[in-house]
Design a protein around this motif. Structure first.
Motif, PDB file in Angstrom:
ATOM      1  N   THR A 231       0.837  -1.203   0.000  1.00  0.00           N
ATOM      2  CA  THR A 231       0.000   0.000   0.000  1.00  0.00           C
ATOM      3  C   THR A 231       0.874   1.256   0.000  1.00  0.00           C
ATOM      4  OG1 THR A 231      -0.205  -0.356   2.388  1.00  0.00           O
ATOM      5  CG2 THR A 231      -2.085  -0.982   1.030  1.00  0.00           C
ATOM      6  N   ALA A 232       1.988   1.196   0.708  1.00  0.00           N
ATOM      7  CA  ALA A 232       2.908   2.349   0.700  1.00  0.00           C
ATOM      8  C   ALA A 232       3.461   2.569  -0.707  1.00  0.00           C
ATOM      9  CB  ALA A 232       4.040   2.133   1.699  1.00  0.00           C
ATOM     10  N   GLY A 233       3.778   1.462  -1.377  1.00  0.00           N
ATOM     11  CA  GLY A 233       4.289   1.544  -2.741  1.00  0.00           C
ATOM     12  C   GLY A 233       3.259   2.130  -3.702  1.00  0.00           C
ATOM     13  N   GLN A 234       1.983   1.788  -3.453  1.00  0.00           N
ATOM     14  CA  GLN A 234       0.908   2.350  -4.273  1.00  0.00           C
ATOM     15  C   GLN A 234       0.855   3.874  -4.107  1.00  0.00           C
ATOM     16  OE1 GLN A 234      -1.059   1.075  -6.626  1.00  0.00           O
ATOM     17  NE2 GLN A 234      -1.704   3.223  -6.827  1.00  0.00           N
ATOM     18  N   ALA A 235       1.055   4.352  -2.894  1.00  0.00           N
ATOM     19  CA  ALA A 235       1.050   5.799  -2.652  1.00  0.00           C
ATOM     20  C   ALA A 235       2.190   6.477  -3.416  1.00  0.00           C
ATOM     21  CB  ALA A 235       1.180   6.076  -1.149  1.00  0.00           C
ATOM     22  N   GLU A 250      10.883   8.486   1.225  1.00  0.00           N
ATOM     23  CA  GLU A 250      11.626   7.406   1.861  1.00  0.00           C
ATOM     24  C   GLU A 250      10.660   6.381   2.424  1.00  0.00           C
ATOM     25  OE1 GLU A 250      14.784   8.922   0.607  1.00  0.00           O
ATOM     26  OE2 GLU A 250      15.281   7.574   2.269  1.00  0.00           O
ATOM     27  N   MET A 251      11.037   5.112   2.334  1.00  0.00           N
ATOM     28  CA  MET A 251      10.180   4.066   2.895  1.00  0.00           C
ATOM     29  C   MET A 251      10.978   3.174   3.842  1.00  0.00           C
ATOM     30  SD  MET A 251       7.811   1.081   1.132  1.00  0.00           S
ATOM     31  CE  MET A 251       7.306   1.992  -0.309  1.00  0.00           C
ATOM     32  N   MET A 252      10.305   2.739   4.912  1.00  0.00           N
ATOM     33  CA  MET A 252      10.895   1.757   5.826  1.00  0.00           C
ATOM     34  C   MET A 252       9.848   0.677   6.062  1.00  0.00           C
ATOM     35  SD  MET A 252      12.532   4.466   8.555  1.00  0.00           S
ATOM     36  CE  MET A 252      13.154   3.280   9.734  1.00  0.00           C
ATOM     37  N   ASP A 253      10.288  -0.577   6.139  1.00  0.00           N
ATOM     38  CA  ASP A 253       9.325  -1.644   6.419  1.00  0.00           C
ATOM     39  C   ASP A 253       9.302  -1.952   7.915  1.00  0.00           C
ATOM     40  OD1 ASP A 253      11.501  -3.241   6.947  1.00  0.00           O
ATOM     41  OD2 ASP A 253      11.154  -4.647   5.290  1.00  0.00           O
ATOM     42  N   ALA A 254       8.480  -2.927   8.300  1.00  0.00           N
ATOM     43  CA  ALA A 254       8.224  -3.170   9.723  1.00  0.00           C
ATOM     44  C   ALA A 254       9.500  -3.470  10.511  1.00  0.00           C
ATOM     45  CB  ALA A 254       7.225  -4.320   9.876  1.00  0.00           C
ATOM     46  N   LEU A 255      10.367  -4.266   9.914  1.00  0.00           N
ATOM     47  CA  LEU A 255      11.584  -4.646  10.626  1.00  0.00           C
ATOM     48  C   LEU A 255      12.517  -3.439  10.810  1.00  0.00           C
ATOM     49  CD1 LEU A 255      12.687  -7.213  11.871  1.00  0.00           C
ATOM     50  CD2 LEU A 255      13.710  -7.806   9.656  1.00  0.00           C
ATOM     51  N   ALA A 256      12.592  -2.629   9.782  1.00  0.00           N
ATOM     52  CA  ALA A 256      13.426  -1.429   9.874  1.00  0.00           C
ATOM     53  C   ALA A 256      12.859  -0.456  10.905  1.00  0.00           C
ATOM     54  CB  ALA A 256      13.532  -0.752   8.503  1.00  0.00           C
ATOM     55  N   ILE A 257      11.525  -0.368  10.953  1.00  0.00           N
ATOM     56  CA  ILE A 257      10.882   0.505  11.944  1.00  0.00           C
ATOM     57  C   ILE A 257      11.188   0.004  13.358  1.00  0.00           C
ATOM     58  CG2 ILE A 257       8.665   1.362  12.830  1.00  0.00           C
ATOM     59  CD1 ILE A 257       7.588   0.977   9.907  1.00  0.00           C
ATOM     60  N   GLU A 258      11.062  -1.313  13.512  1.00  0.00           N
ATOM     61  CA  GLU A 258      11.337  -1.916  14.823  1.00  0.00           C
ATOM     62  C   GLU A 258      12.753  -1.558  15.291  1.00  0.00           C
ATOM     63  OE1 GLU A 258      10.916  -6.230  14.810  1.00  0.00           O
ATOM     64  OE2 GLU A 258      12.314  -6.378  16.500  1.00  0.00           O
ATOM     65  N   GLY A 271       2.171  -0.303  14.985  1.00  0.00           N
ATOM     66  CA  GLY A 271       1.493  -1.268  14.135  1.00  0.00           C
ATOM     67  C   GLY A 271       1.688  -1.047  12.645  1.00  0.00           C
ATOM     68  N   ALA A 272       2.586  -0.136  12.281  1.00  0.00           N
ATOM     69  CA  ALA A 272       2.776   0.141  10.852  1.00  0.00           C
ATOM     70  C   ALA A 272       3.579  -0.969  10.194  1.00  0.00           C
ATOM     71  CB  ALA A 272       3.466   1.483  10.660  1.00  0.00           C
ATOM     72  N   GLY A 273       3.092  -1.444   9.042  1.00  0.00           N
ATOM     73  CA  GLY A 273       3.844  -2.408   8.250  1.00  0.00           C
ATOM     74  C   GLY A 273       4.830  -1.697   7.345  1.00  0.00           C
ATOM     75  N   ALA A 274       4.611  -0.409   7.161  1.00  0.00           N
ATOM     76  CA  ALA A 274       5.529   0.420   6.378  1.00  0.00           C
ATOM     77  C   ALA A 274       5.254   1.882   6.704  1.00  0.00           C
ATOM     78  CB  ALA A 274       5.327   0.183   4.882  1.00  0.00           C
ATOM     79  N   VAL A 275       6.294   2.692   6.697  1.00  0.00           N
ATOM     80  CA  VAL A 275       6.069   4.140   6.773  1.00  0.00           C
ATOM     81  C   VAL A 275       6.725   4.803   5.571  1.00  0.00           C
ATOM     82  CG1 VAL A 275       5.899   4.291   9.301  1.00  0.00           C
ATOM     83  CG2 VAL A 275       8.127   4.600   8.198  1.00  0.00           C
ATOM     84  N   LEU A 276       6.104   5.884   5.179  1.00  0.00           N
ATOM     85  CA  LEU A 276       6.682   6.746   4.142  1.00  0.00           C
ATOM     86  C   LEU A 276       7.000   8.089   4.781  1.00  0.00           C
ATOM     87  CD1 LEU A 276       4.496   6.704   0.879  1.00  0.00           C
ATOM     88  CD2 LEU A 276       6.725   5.624   1.235  1.00  0.00           C
ATOM     89  N   ILE A 277       8.161   8.612   4.452  1.00  0.00           N
ATOM     90  CA  ILE A 277       8.440  10.012   4.789  1.00  0.00           C
ATOM     91  C   ILE A 277       8.467  10.750   3.456  1.00  0.00           C
ATOM     92  CG2 ILE A 277      10.107  11.648   5.725  1.00  0.00           C
ATOM     93  CD1 ILE A 277      11.166   9.353   7.477  1.00  0.00           C
ATOM     94  N   ARG A 362      15.114 -18.666   2.422  1.00  0.00           N
ATOM     95  CA  ARG A 362      16.460 -18.933   2.948  1.00  0.00           C
ATOM     96  C   ARG A 362      16.545 -18.788   4.467  1.00  0.00           C
ATOM     97  NH1 ARG A 362      19.966 -17.887  -1.655  1.00  0.00           N
ATOM     98  NH2 ARG A 362      18.624 -18.350  -3.412  1.00  0.00           N
ATOM     99  N   GLY A 363      15.449 -18.366   5.087  1.00  0.00           N
ATOM    100  CA  GLY A 363      15.472 -18.204   6.531  1.00  0.00           C
ATOM    101  C   GLY A 363      16.406 -17.098   6.991  1.00  0.00           C
ATOM    102  N   VAL A 364      16.455 -16.036   6.211  1.00  0.00           N
ATOM    103  CA  VAL A 364      17.321 -14.906   6.560  1.00  0.00           C
ATOM    104  C   VAL A 364      16.446 -13.658   6.644  1.00  0.00           C
ATOM    105  CG1 VAL A 364      19.220 -13.450   5.745  1.00  0.00           C
ATOM    106  CG2 VAL A 364      19.321 -15.932   5.413  1.00  0.00           C
ATOM    107  N   ARG A 365      16.508 -12.952   7.769  1.00  0.00           N
ATOM    108  CA  ARG A 365      15.673 -11.760   7.910  1.00  0.00           C
ATOM    109  C   ARG A 365      16.255 -10.596   7.098  1.00  0.00           C
ATOM    110  NH1 ARG A 365      14.580  -9.975  13.793  1.00  0.00           N
ATOM    111  NH2 ARG A 365      16.812 -10.304  13.999  1.00  0.00           N
ATOM    112  N   VAL A 366      15.363  -9.846   6.443  1.00  0.00           N
ATOM    113  CA  VAL A 366      15.789  -8.684   5.658  1.00  0.00           C
ATOM    114  C   VAL A 366      14.941  -7.481   6.063  1.00  0.00           C
ATOM    115  CG1 VAL A 366      16.053  -7.702   3.353  1.00  0.00           C
ATOM    116  CG2 VAL A 366      16.414 -10.157   3.690  1.00  0.00           C
ATOM    117  N   ALA A 367      15.589  -6.432   6.529  1.00  0.00           N
ATOM    118  CA  ALA A 367      14.902  -5.174   6.819  1.00  0.00           C
ATOM    119  C   ALA A 367      15.067  -4.267   5.614  1.00  0.00           C
ATOM    120  CB  ALA A 367      15.500  -4.528   8.063  1.00  0.00           C
ATOM    121  N   ASN A 368      14.007  -3.576   5.231  1.00  0.00           N
ATOM    122  CA  ASN A 368      14.091  -2.741   4.034  1.00  0.00           C
ATOM    123  C   ASN A 368      13.963  -1.258   4.362  1.00  0.00           C
ATOM    124  OD1 ASN A 368      14.297  -4.472   1.573  1.00  0.00           O
ATOM    125  ND2 ASN A 368      12.545  -5.448   2.578  1.00  0.00           N
TER     126      ASN A 368
END
Lengths: 485, 430
Positions: A231-235, A250-258, A271-277, A362-368
């Motif tokens: 949804t953030a990408g749609q915006a 700028e966008m950050m996903d849930a893991l990056a926010i955490e 509770g954001a799955g993504a934020v846009l600045i 691959r069982g590897v966490r990726v923050a975006n």
């Protein structure tokens, strides 16, 4: 290389204490911002003038000794990784702002000047230096020139190359040249365009003439929280599709926010799955109208909370989470790889879905964390080096993300540079002929191949021979079994 | 290598260009030098094949797009083949959502803008002479909107070139943000076809603004011109362009263009009227001279660059040189960028080429004086001759002094060691 002989030559031409040979002190220069690569240089010099830099380079050229230039050492691709048998030329003592020329909208600075320091100096006069890499509090302008640095705001304002109008350059042969100046379009080839972004392989800038940008009349920043990155990408697509070019998206996903929350308590919506600045700047009447438009696009795309910065302090808080994201990931993972790839902006949803799939598979966490406006991704690939096999798996995922960027029509690096780290990926993006042609340009500047060797190009090219009339590469070369020079 | 004959080479060139070759005619001469053949390959491999023949046989090749700026640069030392790019005219890709396009070098700029306009986008250049995209890149001649959007080189994000030896090489890519490898597109931009033949270009696009206005003001003195330019650049008007027109025998005018959304443009127009002061007028239409070159066909034209704070010095130097040589000079251009065109009126110099040469020398000497705070010094810029008849060019130094010339020669030598591409056209006889 004969360290003693070179020391004897350089000591008289450099200031007291500017030649470092002590092993413990040499070790402090063994890496740049990409600490996984470490090489102790044979010798470190810390010159204070252009003439001294030229003298060091000339001494290297005469003896065929490799040299590597280093600014603040914040680069993330190992571009300033020293050469074990070479000289590391550290420019950090050349940090004078030589001239602020407001009437010409130019500044002339030494290469060691810190990026943000220049803007802080000129801001009271209504000007700033536009390229703003996240490391701008510590990175040097000379390093920015080498890397063609970008930053969050290059979506609207462009990269370093668009803001450098002149250089004083020490070529790898030791010549001290001036290219460009305060006026545009010096007659002849655009050598500036070749040098900026050449990662220290075409010479060392000893003075940089930069364009200063008028500070905007108005700046508005919003933070929008979305349920997920789709949804953030749609915006983002709606904003760009409407013909609006913000200063930054700028966008950050849930893991990056955490991670950012854990590190700097930026207080992003829960509770954001993504934020846009999204930041808009420009003339007040324009910004106000477009800002309302952007808020509407965010809401329409599914934003559940939109905050608007009421003042500079709140704006800084929005940015704090984003700009600290790389380091913040250390809070949620002992080790991580910062990746830098580019995709066409419209491929953003597909790229994110496939990165997620890779991560799960691959069982590897990726923050975006990324510059969504221009498709520049910074996936942070998390791992624990203490767990056997994790580092290798992380490296594989990181490499697979780069392949994905190439497949989607993008690039292996948007702003961190190729350096030592990505030379191996260059053949995935460019043909042997492409790379050969780039290296012909290198030969014009550096026929002996002593300027930052081993960076950018996976296979060095010998210079001096007339290109043959060969019709394509030799089969053995094609097969990777031999190198043809 | 033996001297090739037409009977040997014509079939080979014809094979290379899939039959698209003909004998050169009067209209194909470059600066008065006739060419032997005109080849029009249809694609990048065709260009490569033609260049391999030329490289093998030592033929001199000049690249031609629309031919609108073919007279720029020094006359070629020798000329065998005109490589006509106009069949490389495809719109390869227009990714509207990504604001980029990949375009054949031979596509006409007007056609490209029409393609993009359908998506309310444009390639942000507005040069006076509009030929092909490749020609635009090879000459780096952007136009007034450069003030806001930057020079041509900043809009080129990727390029496919064919080297003098026929090798095809790409640099850059299809994304705006990209620092992988050397940016050969920048080196090719403005190289007048002396480093390689550009066959395909990826460019960054911009949205077309929904509204625009022009604000024009009469200029009463050279100091006034400087004050106006300083006013515009230090303001928050965010002008797309700021152009000065200074006819040899008339009053000067400064005009700016504002683009944006309607309410924004209206607010900034009001601000501009106030800033520019007495006599300022707003209009939806540009002044008649906007975006065109000064002078008339046949005039000698010069490109002058200057530091943007040296507008007074620039105009005073031109006026003085003009008086001294008794040659009327019209000046027009992007004074807030630092590039203008000067036209030396033909009627007065046809019989006196020495006066033109003297005027150019005088301009160079004066412009290269150190830049003074009072505006009485030099301009910090250069003087390059663009259009001139071959006889006049023969008496002139087209390029003037060129810093870092030796390094440029080395670049040329690496990419075109046998001087196949436009020999003699560029700086220092490159």
């Amino acid at each position: 290389m004969d360290v003693e002989a070179l020391t004897a030559v350089l000591t008289p031409v450099l200031p007291e204490g500017a030649v470092i040979t002590d092993h413990q002190r040499l070790r402090t220069y063994e890496c740049d911002g990409l600490a996984q690569y470490r090489v102790v240089p044979a010798l470190v010099v810390v010159p204070e003038t252009a003439e001294q830099v030229a003298a060091v380079v000339a001494a290297c050229a005469e003896r065929g000794i490799p040299f590597v230039a280093r600014g603040s050492g914040t680069g993330l691709s190992g571009g300033a990784l020293p050469h074990a048998d070479g000289v590391l030329i550290v420019l950090s003592r050349m940090r004078a702002i030589l001239e602020i020329d407001r009437a010409n909208q130019r500044a002339v600075v030494e290469p060691g000047v810190i990026n943000l320091q220049l803007s802080n100096t000129t801001r009271p006069d209504g000007y700033y230096y536009a390229p703003d890499p996240s490391s701008q509090q510590v990175c040097s302008i000379g390093g920015n020139v080498a890397e063609n640095s970008g930053g969050a705001h290059c979506l609207k304002y462009g990269f370093t190359t668009g803001h450098v109008t002149g250089l004083e350059l020490v070529t790898p042969a030791g010549e001290l040249l001036r290219i460009g100046g305060k006026a545009p379009d010096a007659p002849g080839y655009d050598l500036l365009g070749a040098v900026v972004g050449s990662e220290g392989t075409l010479g060392i800038a000893t003075s940089v003439t930069v364009r200063l940008t008028r500070t905007p009349e108005s700046v508005e920043t919003l933070l929008a929280a979305f349920p997920d990155t789709d949804t953030a990408g749609q915006a983002v697509s709606s904003i760009i599709g409407a013909g609006v070019i913000p200063a930054a998206i700028e966008m950050m996903d849930a893991l990056a926010i955490e991670a950012a929350e854990a590190a700097v308590h930026c207080g992003y919506p829960a509770g954001a799955g993504a934020v846009l600045i999204v930041e808009l700047d420009g003339a007040a009447a324009e910004v106000r109208h477009q800002f309302d438009q952007i808020s509407e696009y965010c809401t329409a795309a599914g934003a559940f909370e939109i905050r608007i910065a009421q003042d500079d302090a709140e704006r800084a808080l929005f940015w704090k989470g984003r700009k600290s994201a790389f380091a913040a990931v250390g809070r949620i993972s002992p080790d991580y790889i910062v990746q830098d790839g580019v995709i066409p902006r419209t491929a953003l949803p597909e790229a994110l879905r496939r990165i997620t799939a890779l991560s799960v598979e691959r069982g590897v966490r990726v923050a975006n964390v990324f510059h969504a406006g221009d498709g520049n991704l910074h996936p942070l690939v998390l791992f624990d080096d203490a767990v056997p096999g994790e580092a290798e798996r992380a490296e594989e995922v990181s490499g697979a993300i780069i392949d994905l960027c190439i497949e989607l029509g993008g690039s292996i690096t948007g702003e961190h540079g190729v350096g030592s780290d990505k030379a191996k990926y260059m053949p995935r993006m460019f043909t042997a002929d492409d790379l050969d042609t780039m290296q012909l340009v290198r030969c014009a500047f550096d026929p002996s191949g002593i300027a930052n060797p081993g960076k950018i190009f996976p296979t060095p090219r010998m210079c001096g021979e007339v290109p043959g009339r060969h019709q394509g590469a030799h089969p053995l070369v094609e097969a990777g079994l031999a190198e043809q020079f | 290598m033996s001297t090739p004959t037409a009977t040997d080479l014509l079939p080979r060139l014809s094979d290379a260009a899939a039959g698209a070759v003909r004998e050169g005619g009067d209209g194909d001469a470059v600066d008065g030098m006739p060419c032997r053949w005109v080849v029009s390959p249809a694609d990048t491999p065709g260009v490569s094949a033609v260049l391999r023949v030329a490289h093998d046989e030592g033929l001199a090749v000049v690249v031609r797009g629309g031919g609108t700026k073919l007279g720029w640069g020094s006359p070629p030392e020798r000329l065998d083949v005109i490589l006509d790019t106009t069949r490389l005219d495809g719109l390869v890709d227009h990714a509207a959502g990504d604001l980029i396009a990949v375009v054949g070098a031979g596509r006409r700029l007007d056609d490209l803008q029409a393609d993009l306009g359908a998506a309310s986008q444009w390639f942000a250049v507005d040069p006076a002479r509009r030929g092909t995209l490749g020609g635009l890149v090879a000459t780096a001649d952007g136009g007034p909107s450069r003030l806001l959007y930057g020079p041509v080189r900043d809009l080129v994000i990727g390029a496919t070139m064919v080297r003098a030896d026929g090798v095809v090489a790409k640099s850059g890519g299809k994304v705006v943000k990209n620092v992988a490898g050397y940016d050969l597109g920048k080196l090719l931009t403005g190289s007048l076809g002396t480093l390689g033949v550009i066959t395909e270009v990826a460019v960054r696009l911009h949205p077309v603004a929904p509204a625009h206005r022009y604000v024009t003001v009469p200029v009463v003195s050279t100091r006034h011109a400087h004050a106006l330019v300083q006013g515009v650049i230090h303001s928050h008007l965010v002008a797309t362009a700021c152009e000065l027109d200074q006819p040899a025998d008339g009053a000067a005018t400064l005009a700016i263009r504002l683009d944006g959304i309607r309410p924004g443009v209206e607010a900034r127009t009001a601000g501009a009227l106030e800033l520019l002061g007495a006599g300022a007028e707003a209009s939806d239409d540009p002044p008649a001279w906007w975006g065109t070159e000064p002078g008339a066909p046949g005039d000698v034209r010069l490109k002058l660059t200057h530091e943007i704070a040296s507008v007074t010095a620039l105009l005073d130097i031109v006026a003085e040189a003009s008086d001294r040589a008794s040659v009327p000079v019209d000046v027009r251009g992007s004074v807030a960028v630092g590039t203008v065109t000067a036209a030396l009126r033909a009627a007065h110099h046809q019989h006196d080429r020495a006066a033109v040469a003297d005027l150019v020398d005088h301009l160079r000497a004066a412009c290269s004086r150190s830049v003074g705070a009072s505006g009485a010094g030099g301009t910090g810029g250069s003087v390059v001759v663009r259009d001139a008849d071959p006889e006049t060019k023969a008496r002139l130094d087209v390029w003037g002094p060129v810093p870092a010339l030796d390094l440029m020669r080395r670049v040329k030598h690496q990419l075109d060691p046998t001087r196949v591409l436009a020999p003699g056209r560029f700086v220092g006889g490159i």
